[in-house]
Design an enzyme around this catalytic site. Structure first.
Site, PDB file in Angstrom:
ATOM      1  N   GLY A 249     -14.699  -9.573   1.203  1.00 52.79           N
ATOM      2  CA  GLY A 249     -15.556 -10.555   1.849  1.00 52.79           C
ATOM      3  C   GLY A 249     -15.167 -12.007   1.644  1.00 52.79           C
ATOM      4  O   GLY A 249     -15.877 -12.907   2.092  1.00 52.79           O
TER       5      GLY A 249
ATOM      6  N   SER B  66       0.825  -1.213   0.000  1.00 53.16           N
ATOM      7  CA  SER B  66       0.000   0.000   0.000  1.00 53.16           C
ATOM      8  C   SER B  66       0.860   1.263   0.000  1.00 53.16           C
ATOM      9  O   SER B  66       1.950   1.287   0.576  1.00 53.16           O
ATOM     10  CB  SER B  66      -0.879  -0.019   1.255  1.00 53.16           C
ATOM     11  OG  SER B  66      -1.369   1.262   1.540  1.00 53.16           O
TER      12      SER B  66
ATOM     13  N   THR C  46      -5.670   2.759  -6.958  1.00 52.57           N
ATOM     14  CA  THR C  46      -6.943   2.710  -6.228  1.00 52.57           C
ATOM     15  C   THR C  46      -7.723   3.997  -6.456  1.00 52.57           C
ATOM     16  O   THR C  46      -7.193   5.091  -6.250  1.00 52.57           O
ATOM     17  CB  THR C  46      -6.680   2.501  -4.715  1.00 52.57           C
ATOM     18  OG1 THR C  46      -6.025   1.246  -4.550  1.00 52.57           O
ATOM     19  CG2 THR C  46      -7.977   2.492  -3.920  1.00 52.57           C
TER      20      THR C  46
ATOM     21  N   ARG D  66     -15.645   6.109   9.065  1.00 58.68           N
ATOM     22  CA  ARG D  66     -15.475   4.866   9.843  1.00 58.68           C
ATOM     23  C   ARG D  66     -15.689   5.206  11.305  1.00 58.68           C
ATOM     24  O   ARG D  66     -14.805   5.741  11.976  1.00 58.68           O
ATOM     25  CB  ARG D  66     -14.089   4.286   9.584  1.00 58.68           C
ATOM     26  CG  ARG D  66     -13.880   4.033   8.094  1.00 58.68           C
ATOM     27  CD  ARG D  66     -12.492   3.609   7.764  1.00 58.68           C
ATOM     28  NE  ARG D  66     -12.282   3.699   6.326  1.00 58.68           N
ATOM     29  CZ  ARG D  66     -11.098   3.613   5.739  1.00 58.68           C
ATOM     30  NH1 ARG D  66     -10.015   3.406   6.463  1.00 58.68           N
ATOM     31  NH2 ARG D  66     -10.996   3.713   4.424  1.00 58.68           N
TER      32      ARG D  66
ATOM     33  N   GLY E  53      -8.006  -8.962   1.973  1.00 56.84           N
ATOM     34  CA  GLY E  53      -7.425  -7.991   2.903  1.00 56.84           C
ATOM     35  C   GLY E  53      -7.406  -8.517   4.322  1.00 56.84           C
ATOM     36  O   GLY E  53      -6.387  -9.004   4.817  1.00 56.84           O
ATOM     37  N   ARG E  54      -8.555  -8.467   4.986  1.00 58.52           N
ATOM     38  CA  ARG E  54      -8.592  -8.805   6.418  1.00 58.52           C
ATOM     39  C   ARG E  54      -8.111 -10.217   6.739  1.00 58.52           C
ATOM     40  O   ARG E  54      -7.436 -10.402   7.766  1.00 58.52           O
ATOM     41  CB  ARG E  54     -10.002  -8.579   6.963  1.00 58.52           C
ATOM     42  CG  ARG E  54     -10.393  -7.097   6.977  1.00 58.52           C
ATOM     43  CD  ARG E  54     -11.794  -6.908   7.518  1.00 58.52           C
ATOM     44  NE  ARG E  54     -12.259  -5.533   7.431  1.00 58.52           N
ATOM     45  CZ  ARG E  54     -12.802  -4.978   6.340  1.00 58.52           C
ATOM     46  NH1 ARG E  54     -12.936  -5.684   5.223  1.00 58.52           N
ATOM     47  NH2 ARG E  54     -13.207  -3.727   6.365  1.00 58.52           N
TER      48      ARG E  54
ATOM     49  N   LYS F  27      -8.308  -0.380  -9.078  1.00 63.51           N
ATOM     50  CA  LYS F  27      -8.965  -0.980  -7.912  1.00 63.51           C
ATOM     51  C   LYS F  27     -10.061  -0.059  -7.368  1.00 63.51           C
ATOM     52  O   LYS F  27      -9.821   1.129  -7.152  1.00 63.51           O
ATOM     53  CB  LYS F  27      -7.926  -1.221  -6.820  1.00 63.51           C
ATOM     54  CG  LYS F  27      -8.496  -1.780  -5.532  1.00 63.51           C
ATOM     55  CD  LYS F  27      -7.388  -2.195  -4.591  1.00 63.51           C
ATOM     56  CE  LYS F  27      -7.913  -2.825  -3.316  1.00 63.51           C
ATOM     57  NZ  LYS F  27      -8.409  -1.847  -2.356  1.00 63.51           N
TER      58      LYS F  27
ATOM     59  N   HIS G 170     -13.596  -1.417  -1.325  1.00 64.65           N
ATOM     60  CA  HIS G 170     -12.585  -1.123  -0.307  1.00 64.65           C
ATOM     61  C   HIS G 170     -12.912  -1.871   1.002  1.00 64.65           C
ATOM     62  O   HIS G 170     -12.704  -1.370   2.104  1.00 64.65           O
ATOM     63  CB  HIS G 170     -12.521   0.388  -0.052  1.00 64.65           C
ATOM     64  CG  HIS G 170     -11.140   0.910   0.229  1.00 64.65           C
ATOM     65  ND1 HIS G 170     -10.379   1.539  -0.711  1.00 64.65           N
ATOM     66  CD2 HIS G 170     -10.388   0.899   1.357  1.00 64.65           C
ATOM     67  CE1 HIS G 170      -9.225   1.911  -0.177  1.00 64.65           C
ATOM     68  NE2 HIS G 170      -9.203   1.520   1.088  1.00 64.65           N
TER      69      HIS G 170
ATOM     70  N   TYR H  49      -2.296   5.787  -4.626  1.00 64.66           N
ATOM     71  CA  TYR H  49      -3.460   6.676  -4.547  1.00 64.66           C
ATOM     72  C   TYR H  49      -3.141   7.949  -5.321  1.00 64.66           C
ATOM     73  O   TYR H  49      -1.962   8.306  -5.475  1.00 64.66           O
ATOM     74  CB  TYR H  49      -3.731   7.069  -3.093  1.00 64.66           C
ATOM     75  CG  TYR H  49      -4.391   6.005  -2.250  1.00 64.66           C
ATOM     76  CD1 TYR H  49      -5.665   5.539  -2.539  1.00 64.66           C
ATOM     77  CD2 TYR H  49      -3.753   5.489  -1.125  1.00 64.66           C
ATOM     78  CE1 TYR H  49      -6.285   4.584  -1.734  1.00 64.66           C
ATOM     79  CE2 TYR H  49      -4.363   4.539  -0.315  1.00 64.66           C
ATOM     80  CZ  TYR H  49      -5.622   4.089  -0.633  1.00 64.66           C
ATOM     81  OH  TYR H  49      -6.230   3.147   0.153  1.00 64.66           O
TER      82      TYR H  49
HETATM   83  C1  LIG Z   1      -6.856  -2.238   7.558  1.00 64.14           C
HETATM   84  C2  LIG Z   1      -7.087  -2.052   6.092  1.00 64.14           C
HETATM   85  C3  LIG Z   1      -6.297  -1.170   5.389  1.00 64.14           C
HETATM   86  C4  LIG Z   1      -6.495  -0.985   4.016  1.00 64.14           C
HETATM   87  N1  LIG Z   1      -5.669  -0.139   3.323  1.00 64.14           N
HETATM   88  C5  LIG Z   1      -5.805  -0.034   1.980  1.00 64.14           C
HETATM   89  C6  LIG Z   1      -4.888   0.740   1.227  1.00 64.14           C
HETATM   90  O1  LIG Z   1      -3.963   1.327   1.766  1.00 64.14           O
HETATM   91  N2  LIG Z   1      -5.063   0.788  -0.118  1.00 64.14           N
HETATM   92  C7  LIG Z   1      -6.096   0.141  -0.761  1.00 64.14           C
HETATM   93  O2  LIG Z   1      -6.208   0.223  -1.979  1.00 64.14           O
HETATM   94  N3  LIG Z   1      -6.959  -0.615  -0.051  1.00 64.14           N
HETATM   95  C8  LIG Z   1      -6.836  -0.727   1.285  1.00 64.14           C
HETATM   96  N4  LIG Z   1      -7.687  -1.522   1.994  1.00 64.14           N
HETATM   97  C9  LIG Z   1      -8.724  -2.281   1.269  1.00 64.14           C
HETATM   98  C10 LIG Z   1      -8.173  -3.636   0.846  1.00 64.14           C
HETATM   99  O3  LIG Z   1      -7.210  -3.479  -0.155  1.00 64.14           O
HETATM  100  C11 LIG Z   1      -9.270  -4.535   0.292  1.00 64.14           C
HETATM  101  O4  LIG Z   1      -9.965  -3.835  -0.697  1.00 64.14           O
HETATM  102  C12 LIG Z   1     -10.275  -5.007   1.351  1.00 64.14           C
HETATM  103  O5  LIG Z   1      -9.622  -5.294   2.552  1.00 64.14           O
HETATM  104  C13 LIG Z   1     -10.968  -6.256   0.824  1.00 64.14           C
HETATM  105  O6  LIG Z   1     -11.926  -6.690   1.704  1.00 64.14           O
HETATM  106  P1  LIG Z   1     -11.666  -7.864   2.773  1.00 64.14           P
HETATM  107  O7  LIG Z   1     -10.917  -7.241   3.887  1.00 64.14           O
HETATM  108  O8  LIG Z   1     -13.045  -8.274   3.138  1.00 64.14           O
HETATM  109  O9  LIG Z   1     -10.876  -8.943   2.078  1.00 64.14           O
HETATM  110  C14 LIG Z   1      -7.519  -1.697   3.352  1.00 64.14           C
HETATM  111  C15 LIG Z   1      -8.303  -2.606   4.077  1.00 64.14           C
HETATM  112  C16 LIG Z   1      -8.091  -2.791   5.421  1.00 64.14           C
HETATM  113  C17 LIG Z   1      -8.936  -3.784   6.160  1.00 64.14           C
END
Ligand SMILES: Cc1cc2nc3c(=O)[nH]c(=O)nc-3n(C[C@H](O)[C@H](O)[C@H](O)COP(=O)(O)O)c2cc1C
Length: 488
Positions: free
Chosen positions: A413, A214, A264, A273, A434-435, A356, A380, A238
């Site tokens: 998800g 990121s 993104t 949030r 992500g998570r 994205k 996101h 970004y």
């Molecule tokens: C803690 C956290 C930080 C994130 N930071 C970014 C980021 O810096 N850039 C970005 O494009 N997406 C970011 N995202 C979104 C993730 O890239 C991704 O789209 C998202 O986590 C997917 O959903 P999921 O967590 O259910 O898998 C972030 C998500 C989380 C949970």
């Protein structure tokens, strides 16, 4: 990294020099070589105790245990005293016994589903940090829908198919991947575990899947490239008000051999949030009386954070101090960016590029028309605009609009191997997670991320076997049925 100070201000003019990647230029993409088939041994581990996707965690009351959480001690569990008086009988020479697992390893092995890693992460992280990862925007409807919308699809197995061997690998944007999943870009990973970005990138490299760094990482572009030189690294960008700085990031990413650019486009401003607002979340955490007890119960995390150099590694913002992510975004990110700016970046980056944060099929079509190689269908992770469609719900229309002109990556998800199969059946090339990886990271660093990948590998292999699809290409639209209103 170079020590520039970024200041908010009017957008600088574009410099139009092309950005050439040190290796792996899209126009000179390496021929795809199929990697060795993934290890299938041990697949089908029963998911005893696996929890349902809507499993909720009591976010307070978790117990902390310092030694159990220490990642690098390598301390063995058992210590056998030997008696000096009675030497043991001489045994025939044999291979040394495998080292006893550390407590961390043992605990991670008890995670049989991603939900188990989430529970472990909740026990190690302070509530405000756990909420930053776990939470979404406003009422978190999209956050929930992202996960629950997978339930709208059922799998339709076929029998009589030879599934004696399976191949779970697939190229993503021309580069081999051992699984159809990748690590989504997530900011602040180094705040969840010391050097968290390197830990994640190393786990991805070990597993042979792509890792996306990121813009908002704690470790800088160069630091992560040095710490995890192997593997497919992507860089996520970004739109910044300071276009020169943005271009400098692109050049740095290309020089450090990040092969794919992920732009993104769903963060013109940060979503509301509310968990973060209520927790007054900052990096580092601002000491508050109300959170002192919670912090005191997380000594392992606290010790890691204390020895980390916390900040946004790709920026040097003067007097950063206690920074809220919303402030960081508001001062540096550019909400005026439009399709012309996207097209400029496309022209400049001479490597594969992914866009994205798309949900509308017309936007995906536009991206494909610009020659962008992949669209990432994403909201996101439910962290931006609430009440938008779940990623999996938006996927079929995007797939239809793109009609094979770009790869499609489903993001949001995904918690199960069966979710990956549903996404592939509905037109995705791969999924971005992500998570799940952040929970693994927070629970056990690089080893925790590896555990999360292993869980996905095992679930995916098991499901493909039972579905009658020995390869990813064998998964078709015919393998899913809509649960409601469909022809079931
Ligand atoms: C803690 C956290 C930080 C994130 N930071 C970014 C980021 O810096 N850039 C970005 O494009 N997406 C970011 N995202 C979104 C993730 O890239 C991704 O789209 C998202 O986590 C997917 O959903 P999921 O967590 O259910 O898998 C972030 C998500 C989380 C949970």
């Amino acid at each position: 990294m170079s020590g520039r100070t970024v200041a908010a201000g009017p957008a600088a003019t574009w410099v139009t020099s092309p950005i050439t990647i040190a290796k792996g230029d899209a126009r000179h993409r390496p021929p795809f070589r199929r990697p060795p088939p993934p290890r299938l041994a041990g697949c089908g581990r029963p998911c005893a105790g696996a929890t349902r996707r809507d499993d909720r965690i009591a976010k307070t009351g978790g117990e902390a245990s310092v030694d159990a959480d220490e990642p690098h001690t390598g301390r063995a569990l058992a210590h056998r005293p030997s008696s000096a008086l009675t030497p043991p009988p001489r045994a025939p020479a044999r291979a040394p016994a495998p080292a006893a697992p550390t407590r961390l390893t043992a605990r991670l092995q008890r995670a049989h589903a991603i939900a188990d890693l989430r529970r472990q992460a909740a026990r190690r992280l302070p509530k405000a940090v756990f909420d930053f990862i776990d939470g979404g925007a406003e009422d978190e409807r999209t956050l929930r829908d992202n996960v629950e919308a997978f339930d709208a699809w059922m799998l339709m197995p076929r029998v009589g198919v030879d599934v004696g061997t399976r191949d779970l690998s697939r190229p993503i944007l021309g580069y081999p991947s051992s699984l159809p999943i990748m690590m989504a870009p997530t900011g602040l990973a180094g705040f969840f575990w010391p050097d968290g970005e390197v830990a994640g990138a190393q786990a991805a490299a070990r597993a042979g899947i792509p890792y996306c760094l990121s813009t908002n990482s704690v470790g800088s572009i160069e630091h992560v490239a040095e710490g995890a030189p192997e593997g497919e690294r992507w860089f996520q960008l970004y739109f910044l008000r300071d276009r020169e700085w943005m271009q400098a990031l692109l050049h740095r990413a290309a020089a450090a051999r990040y092969r794919v650019l992920c732009l993104t486009v769903d963060l013109a401003v940060q979503g509301r949030r509310e968990r973060d607002l209520r927790n007054a979340f900052t990096m580092p955490l601002r000491p508050r009386l109300s959170t002192a007890l919670d912090l005191a119960r997380r000594p392992a995390w606290l010790a890691g954070a204390a020895r980390s150099r916390l900040g946004f590694g790709n920026f040097e913002v003067a007097g950063s101090g206690f920074t809220s992510v919303a402030q960081h975004v508001a001062s540096l990110f550019d909400p005026s960016a439009n399709w012309d700016d996207i097209a400029r970046i496309r022209d400049q980056w001479h490597g594969p590029m992914a866009l994205k944060g798309l949900l509308h099929p017309a936007d995906a079509e536009k991206a494909a028309a610009l020659g962008i190689e992949a669209v990432i269908v994403s909201n996101h992770g439910g962290r931006q605009l609430d009440d938008v469609p779940a990623a999996i719900a938006a996927l079929p229309d995007v797939a239809e609009a793109v009609a094979g002109r770009a790869e499609i990556i489903l993001d949001g998800g995904v918690r199960r191997g069966t979710d990956v199969i549903k996404a592939l059946a509905l037109g995705a090339t791969a999924c971005s997670l992500g998570r799940p990886f952040l929970w693994g990271l927070s629970a056990g660093g690089s080893e925790g991320v590896s555990r999360a990948i292993e869980i996905f590998r095992s679930e995916l292999d098991n499901a493909m076997t039972l579905l009658g699809t020995p390869t990813l290409d064998a998964i078709t639209r015919d393998h899913v049925r809509a649960r409601r209103g469909g022809g079931w």
